[in-house]
Design an enzyme around this catalytic site. Structure first.
Site, PDB file in Angstrom:
ATOM      1  N   GLY A  55      43.660  48.645  -1.670  1.00 25.04           N
ATOM      2  CA  GLY A  55      43.154  47.663  -0.684  1.00 25.04           C
ATOM      3  C   GLY A  55      41.975  48.270  -0.767  1.00 25.04           C
ATOM      4  N   TYR A  83      45.383  51.842  -3.454  1.00 22.26           N
ATOM      5  CA  TYR A  83      45.089  52.339  -2.645  1.00 22.26           C
ATOM      6  C   TYR A  83      46.450  52.920  -2.614  1.00 22.26           C
ATOM      7  CZ  TYR A  83      43.256  53.109   1.884  1.00 22.26           C
ATOM      8  OH  TYR A  83      43.519  53.606   3.176  1.00 22.26           O
ATOM      9  N   HIS A 169      47.089  48.457 -11.196  1.00 22.46           N
ATOM     10  CA  HIS A 169      47.920  47.376 -10.737  1.00 22.46           C
ATOM     11  C   HIS A 169      48.905  46.435 -12.063  1.00 22.46           C
ATOM     12  CE1 HIS A 169      44.936  46.606  -6.840  1.00 22.46           C
ATOM     13  NE2 HIS A 169      44.547  47.333  -8.215  1.00 22.46           N
ATOM     14  N   SER A 223      56.059  14.264   6.161  1.00 26.35           N
ATOM     15  CA  SER A 223      54.831  13.828   5.486  1.00 26.35           C
ATOM     16  C   SER A 223      55.028  13.072   4.486  1.00 26.35           C
ATOM     17  CB  SER A 223      53.798  15.245   5.503  1.00 26.35           C
ATOM     18  OG  SER A 223      54.131  16.171   4.419  1.00 26.35           O
ATOM     19  N   GLY A 224      56.291  13.490   3.130  1.00 23.63           N
ATOM     20  CA  GLY A 224      56.300  12.845   2.353  1.00 23.63           C
ATOM     21  C   GLY A 224      54.852  13.980   1.150  1.00 23.63           C
ATOM     22  N   GLY A 225      54.230  14.260   1.487  1.00 21.63           N
ATOM     23  CA  GLY A 225      54.462  15.648   1.172  1.00 21.63           C
ATOM     24  C   GLY A 225      56.120  16.656   0.383  1.00 21.63           C
ATOM     25  N   VAL A 226      55.381  17.978  -0.990  1.00 18.03           N
ATOM     26  CA  VAL A 226      56.495  18.916  -1.107  1.00 18.03           C
ATOM     27  C   VAL A 226      57.405  19.294  -0.188  1.00 18.03           C
ATOM     28  CG1 VAL A 226      57.385  20.044  -3.636  1.00 18.03           C
ATOM     29  CG2 VAL A 226      54.893  18.944  -3.373  1.00 18.03           C
ATOM     30  N   SER A 228      57.414  19.099   2.981  1.00 15.67           N
ATOM     31  CA  SER A 228      58.627  18.296   3.870  1.00 15.67           C
ATOM     32  C   SER A 228      58.872  17.576   3.794  1.00 15.67           C
ATOM     33  CB  SER A 228      57.291  17.922   5.006  1.00 15.67           C
ATOM     34  OG  SER A 228      56.893  16.430   4.659  1.00 15.67           O
ATOM     35  N   SER A 229      59.292  17.036   2.022  1.00 13.62           N
ATOM     36  CA  SER A 229      60.130  16.567   1.145  1.00 13.62           C
ATOM     37  C   SER A 229      61.483  17.741   0.991  1.00 13.62           C
ATOM     38  CB  SER A 229      60.047  15.676   0.311  1.00 13.62           C
ATOM     39  OG  SER A 229      59.414  15.099   0.816  1.00 13.62           O
ATOM     40  N   LYS A 370      54.620  28.046  -3.043  1.00 11.55           N
ATOM     41  CA  LYS A 370      55.008  26.930  -3.323  1.00 11.55           C
ATOM     42  C   LYS A 370      56.100  26.946  -4.516  1.00 11.55           C
ATOM     43  CE  LYS A 370      53.236  22.588  -2.657  1.00 11.55           C
ATOM     44  NZ  LYS A 370      53.391  22.227  -1.398  1.00 11.55           N
TER      45      LYS A 370
HETATM   46  N1  GLN Z   1      39.773  51.138  -2.314  1.00  7.76           N
HETATM   47  C1  GLN Z   1      40.385  51.707  -3.166  1.00  7.76           C
HETATM   48  C2  GLN Z   1      39.081  52.141  -4.090  1.00  7.76           C
HETATM   49  O1  GLN Z   1      38.618  51.704  -4.532  1.00  7.76           O
HETATM   50  C3  GLN Z   1      41.564  51.545  -4.320  1.00  7.76           C
HETATM   51  C4  GLN Z   1      40.938  49.854  -4.800  1.00  7.76           C
HETATM   52  C5  GLN Z   1      42.663  48.673  -4.311  1.00  7.76           C
HETATM   53  O2  GLN Z   1      43.555  49.087  -4.155  1.00  7.76           O
HETATM   54  N2  GLN Z   1      42.077  48.266  -5.947  1.00  7.76           N
HETATM   55  O3  GLN Z   1      39.469  52.907  -5.233  1.00  7.76           O
END
Ligand code: GLN
Length: 514
Positions: A55, A83, A169, A223-226, A228-229, A370
């Site tokens: 975050g 975060y 991450h 609609s014929g899209g993926v 809704s089909s 999707k």
């Molecule tokens: N805001 C926090 C930081 O700068 C966390 C960043 C994040 O979650 N990518 O360390």
């Protein structure tokens, strides 16, 4: 039986959708909720594990997004990411502050392989970092299980409390062994069984739809899209001829698309859908006259759509359910699923005007991404050609015409788009480019054709590659192909005298051009 699930608590990070995707790739079902979600509600969902996302805030600042400290005492395994990791440490008595060296990008991290989180991970592994703050000291009872030269606590755990925190991450593919780490969390730590598979989804959905619908009547927006089909065929399998599918030709479809949809889903096609085509092109153009603002266009098209259904429903007789092909990213982009800002309203997401007189809305694909919708489609025996069809927005060309929509502009964008698609296919690029289409700008400029001055519209060509539709990069189309399209469009489409190629990625752009 309660479905096994992991909860993802959203603190507004950019990669939160990816966290959900990676967990589902491990065959574990998960849902994203805002950090504001009540602890009581979280308890009631009986999650097998909880993941706290990244975050933008600094957790030690006043007003920063936080969670109930009791979340860590539930006896349910918790994994904090970035975060989420900082917040866990801050809440439990560790020290988080501005990092002397902030890390951004790929960094080699040394991990402790005796941790359950890193069991089968290499001792030194490349991870994706994106932080300004860092965990200077972990909370009491926690031990560091990963570090980098600038980050002493790149991961930490308290095994007996089943609490884990990672500064980097794992959900981003640049973290080479990230999926392994998330898989370790859901299997080795949360003890998930991994029962989220598409065949199970189809089977379970058919069962629960039957239970919910009983012998009542269902009306489906096709609609014929993926999306809704797949929704329509799923419903047809579940409730047979209690289903009526209405296909609204709102005059904002791709060239010839109305007839193509009718060919596949109509009475001569392979499905038993009670197919009704409603031709209301003029009505939509009328409603859109003079409207320029894209959100307003989406709203008008969405509302008018619902009106048409109401009218059709009345003709069909008492209808109890309305089916919509909403999928998970629609829910999240509309700001309903998590903390991400409202990017644009999707006309096929819940929240209908008050005066609608359907009893209930059914959204059988609401939990799917999707590519999961496509898998479900194949599982249902829908031909690949349809399942891998390019996504097309519900409001159709209404949002691929910048500014006011008119019948003449629809013709221009349809023709330009058809030429573009034809040339892309001829060049053999149609399988390798994620999504490509033409959009009509509201810019007119001067040109010269046959010695005569023109003052006509510019069309924009767009082509992007995306795996999950949350982010996208611009496709590199060979110049010769673009030049050919330019040439044909200007020669063949009256009213267009300029062709542009849109280079913008998402973010900062969106995939659509409105
Ligand atoms: N805001 C926090 C930081 O700068 C966390 C960043 C994040 O979650 N990518 O360390």
């Amino acid at each position: 039986m309660k479905r096994e699930k992991i909860l993802i608590i959203d603190f507004g990070g950019q990669y939160n959708q990816l966290v959900a995707r990676r967990v589902r790739e491990c065959n574990v079902y998960c849902e994203i909720y805002s950090y504001k979600t009540d602890l009581k509600k979280i308890r009631e969902m009986e999650p097998k594990g909880i993941i706290l996302t990244g975050g933008p805030n600094s957790c030690y600042e006043e007003g920063a997004a936080s969670c109930d400290p009791a979340l860590f005492e539930m006896g349910v395994p918790v994994l904090g990411l970035c975060y989420g990791a900082q917040l866990m440490m801050h809440t439990l008595g560790g020290h988080v502050c501005k990092a002397p060296v902030r890390e951004y990008g790929k960094i080699e991290v040394a991990v402790d392989r005796s941790s359950k989180l890193f069991g089968n991970v290499s001792e030194k592994t490349v991870c994706w970092m994106s932080h300004n703050d860092y965990i200077e000291t972990a909370a009491p009872g926690f031990q560091a299980i990963a570090h980098t030269p600038d980050c002493p606590v790149a991961a930490t755990q308290c095994e007996e409390r089943q609490l884990y925190a990672i500064q980097f991450h794992p959900e981003v593919l640049h973290t080479v062994e990230g999926t392994k780490m998330l898989s370790n969390f859901v299997y080795e730590i949360c003890g998930c069984a991994g029962d989220w598979k598409m065949d199970a989804f189809v089977e379970n959905s058919i069962r629960s739809i039957r239970e919910r619908v009983g012998s009542k009547k269902v009306l489906c927006a096709l609609s014929g899209g993926v999306d809704s089909s797949v929704a329509a065929v799923l419903m047809a399998k579940a409730v047979g001829d209690q289903l009526t599918c209405v296909f609204v030709d709102h005059g904002l479809l791709r060239k010839n698309e109305g007839d193509e949809v009718e060919e596949v889903f109509g009475p001569d096609g392979p499905y038993n859908l009670n197919f009704i085509r409603v031709n209301v092109q003029e009505r939509f153009y009328e409603r859109l006259r003079g409207v320029e603002e894209p959100e307003q266009k989406r709203k008008i098209i969405g509302e008018e759509f619902i009106r048409v259904f109401e009218e059709e429903a009345k003709k069909v007789g008492a209808v109890d359910f309305l089916v919509q092909g909403t999928i998970y990213p629609d829910v999240v982009e509309s700001g309903l699923g998590g903390e991400s800002a409202v990017i644009k309203s999707h006309h096929n997401v819940g929240g209908l005007p008050d005066c609608v007189d359907f009893q209930e809305i059914l959204e059988p694909l609401r939990d799917l991404f999707k590519d999961e919708v496509r898998k479900a489609g194949l599982e249902l025996g829908i031909p690949e050609r349809l399942v891998y069809r390019q996504p097309f927005p519900g409001p159709g060309l209404g949002i691929r015409i910048v500014g006011e929509v008119t019948a003449d502009k629809v013709r221009m964008v349809q023709d330009a788009d058809a030429i573009y698609r034809e040339e892309i296919a001829k060049a053999g690029l149609d399988k390798s480019i994620g999504q490509y289409f033409a959009a009509l700008t509201n810019m007119r400029s001067v040109g010269v054709m046959g010695d005569e001055r023109t003052y006509d519209y510019a069309v924009a060509l767009r082509a992007v590659n995306t795996i999950d539709f949350m982010t996208a990069e611009t496709a590199e189309i060979p110049f010769a192909v673009l030049a050919k399209v330019m040439n044909r469009v200007i020669n063949e489409v009256k009213g267009i005298n300029r062709v542009l190629y849109d280079l913008t990625s998402k973010p900062p752009g969106t995939i659509e051009f409105e």
